[in-house]
Design a protein around this motif. Sequence first.
Motif, mmCIF file in Angstrom:
data_model
loop_
_atom_site.group_PDB
_atom_site.id
_atom_site.type_symbol
_atom_site.label_atom_id
_atom_site.label_comp_id
_atom_site.label_asym_id
_atom_site.label_seq_id
_atom_site.Cartn_x
_atom_site.Cartn_y
_atom_site.Cartn_z
ATOM 1 N N PRO A 180 -0.409 7.756 0.800
ATOM 2 C CA PRO A 180 -1.162 7.667 -0.468
ATOM 3 C C PRO A 180 -0.896 6.343 -1.181
ATOM 4 O O PRO A 180 0.235 5.852 -1.232
ATOM 5 C CB PRO A 180 -0.636 8.847 -1.294
ATOM 6 C CG PRO A 180 0.068 9.740 -0.327
ATOM 7 C CD PRO A 180 0.470 8.917 0.846
ATOM 8 N N LYS A 181 -1.951 5.783 -1.743
ATOM 9 C CA LYS A 181 -1.861 4.472 -2.392
ATOM 10 C C LYS A 181 -1.073 4.537 -3.705
ATOM 11 O O LYS A 181 -0.588 3.516 -4.183
ATOM 12 C CB LYS A 181 -3.264 3.920 -2.682
ATOM 13 C CG LYS A 181 -4.119 3.750 -1.447
ATOM 14 C CD LYS A 181 -3.569 2.679 -0.549
ATOM 15 C CE LYS A 181 -4.490 2.490 0.658
ATOM 16 N NZ LYS A 181 -3.816 1.870 1.764
ATOM 17 N N ARG A 216 6.887 3.311 -0.263
ATOM 18 C CA ARG A 216 6.057 3.266 0.963
ATOM 19 C C ARG A 216 6.817 2.575 2.100
ATOM 20 O O ARG A 216 6.847 3.072 3.220
ATOM 21 C CB ARG A 216 4.738 2.521 0.691
ATOM 22 C CG ARG A 216 3.785 3.267 -0.220
ATOM 23 C CD ARG A 216 2.650 2.339 -0.679
ATOM 24 N NE ARG A 216 1.860 1.864 0.414
ATOM 25 C CZ ARG A 216 0.809 2.504 0.926
ATOM 26 N NH1 ARG A 216 0.437 3.669 0.414
ATOM 27 N NH2 ARG A 216 0.130 1.998 1.924
#
Length: 198
Positions: A100-101, A108
Motif C-alpha cells: 500500500p502506498k 516499506r
Amino acid sequence: MSWELLLMTGMGAFIGWITNRIAIRMLFRPYRPWGIGRFSLQGLLPARQQELARVVGETVAKELLPQDKLASLFTEGPILEEMAAALGTHVSLRLEEKLPKFLPGAVRQYLIGEIVQAIDREFRGMLPGVVESVQRVINEEVNVAKIIEETILGFDLRELERLVLSVVSTELRYIELWGMVLGGLLGLTQWGLRYLPL
C-alpha cells in the motif's frame, strides 16, 4: 636441354599443385553423389556427414561435456547466485508495486528487505532438492551426443565448407604449395634420370 628441364619441372609442379587442390576440394565436393556407371563420386564430408556427426556427438558427450559436467554448470556456483539475485530483484519490484502506498517509505523498505531475506533463505534451503531435480532431469532428458549430432546434420554443407576453409585456409594453401614443390622435384628427378648413364 634447358627447355626440357623447365618443361618437366613445370609440368611436375603443376600436376602436384592441381592434384592437391582437387583433393582438398573433394573433401567437400561434389555435395551430392555423381553416378559414373556403377561407381559414384561424392565429397568426403558430404558422404560421411552422418557418421562424422555421430562420432563428434559421442566424443563431445563422453570427453568434453559429459552429462555430470553439464548438470554441474547449471547447479553450482555463479548460476545459483545469479538465480538468487534475480529472484530477490523480482520480489523487490513486485512488493514495491503491491504494498500500500500509504505506508511510510522507511516501513516499506523494511518490509521489502525482510520479505526478500526470508525468500532468499527459503530459496537457499530448498536448493539441494532443486539441484538434485535439475541434475536428474538433465541426466535423463538431455542427450548431448544427440543434440550435437542433429546440429551437425542440420549444417548446410556449403556453410560447413565456408567455415572450415575460413579456419584452415592458410594450411590448405601450404598443402597445395607443397604439392607443387614435390611435383617440381619429381619432374626434376625424372629429367635427371634420363641423363644418367645406364
